[in-house]
Scaffold this active site. Structure first.
Site, PDB file in Angstrom:
ATOM      1  CG  HIS A  61      25.708  43.330  39.773  1.00 22.43           C
ATOM      2  ND1 HIS A  61      26.633  42.227  40.520  1.00 22.43           N
ATOM      3  CD2 HIS A  61      24.560  42.787  40.501  1.00 22.43           C
ATOM      4  CE1 HIS A  61      25.919  41.375  41.168  1.00 22.43           C
ATOM      5  NE2 HIS A  61      24.656  41.873  41.099  1.00 22.43           N
TER       6      HIS A  61
ATOM      7  CG  HIS B  45      29.108  39.309  40.784  1.00 27.29           C
ATOM      8  ND1 HIS B  45      29.222  40.474  41.413  1.00 27.29           N
ATOM      9  CD2 HIS B  45      28.963  38.179  41.736  1.00 27.29           C
ATOM     10  CE1 HIS B  45      29.234  40.030  42.648  1.00 27.29           C
ATOM     11  NE2 HIS B  45      29.217  38.700  42.717  1.00 27.29           N
TER      12      HIS B  45
END
Length: 131
Positions: free
Chosen positions: A63, A80
């Site tokens: 990510h 995250h």
């Protein structure tokens, strides 16, 4: 991003065969790329060894490039909360990451686990060249 391949062929990762299950062995490739080797205790996608249960990944989240940790039988990104399944080739099953963790192709050579290549794209590698 870059496609890693050079510099990882025939790199020996030692100590995997004799470790207790499951394991996560942290090491680095000669070019500095981090590697997490996991022995899962059951055959899995891309697994090598007598039980087909040894796999290796670059533990960097796809990510935004945070380091992931082996926690509770999966790789988890603390930034995250993306989660990756080592038994399914590092596939992301939760969170914002849209790609699997880069998986090292392995082979067994006697008591050594040896890298033969890599599948996937490594985030923010120190030797990355602009695309």
């Amino acid at each position: 991003f870059f496609q890693a391949e050079d510099g990882i062929r025939d790199y020996k990762v030692t100590g995997v065969q004799t470790c207790a299950l499951p394991i996560s062995l942290a090491t680095t490739l000669p070019d500095g790329t981090p590697v997490a080797v996991v022995r899962l205790g059951a055959a899995c996608t891309g697994g090598v060894g007598p039980d087909g249960d040894v796999v290796a990944f670059v533990p960097i989240c796809t990510h935004l490039g945070c380091a992931v940790a082996w926690t509770g039988g999966r790789f988890v990104c603390p930034c995250h909360r993306s989660q990756f399944d080592a038994s399914l080739g590092g596939q992301c099953f939760q969170g914002p990451a849209s790609a699997a963790l880069p998986r090292l192709r392995l082979r067994i050579d006697g008591d050594d686990v040896v890298t033969t290549g890599i599948e996937g794209v490594v985030w923010s590698h120190p030797t990355a060249e602009p695309a």
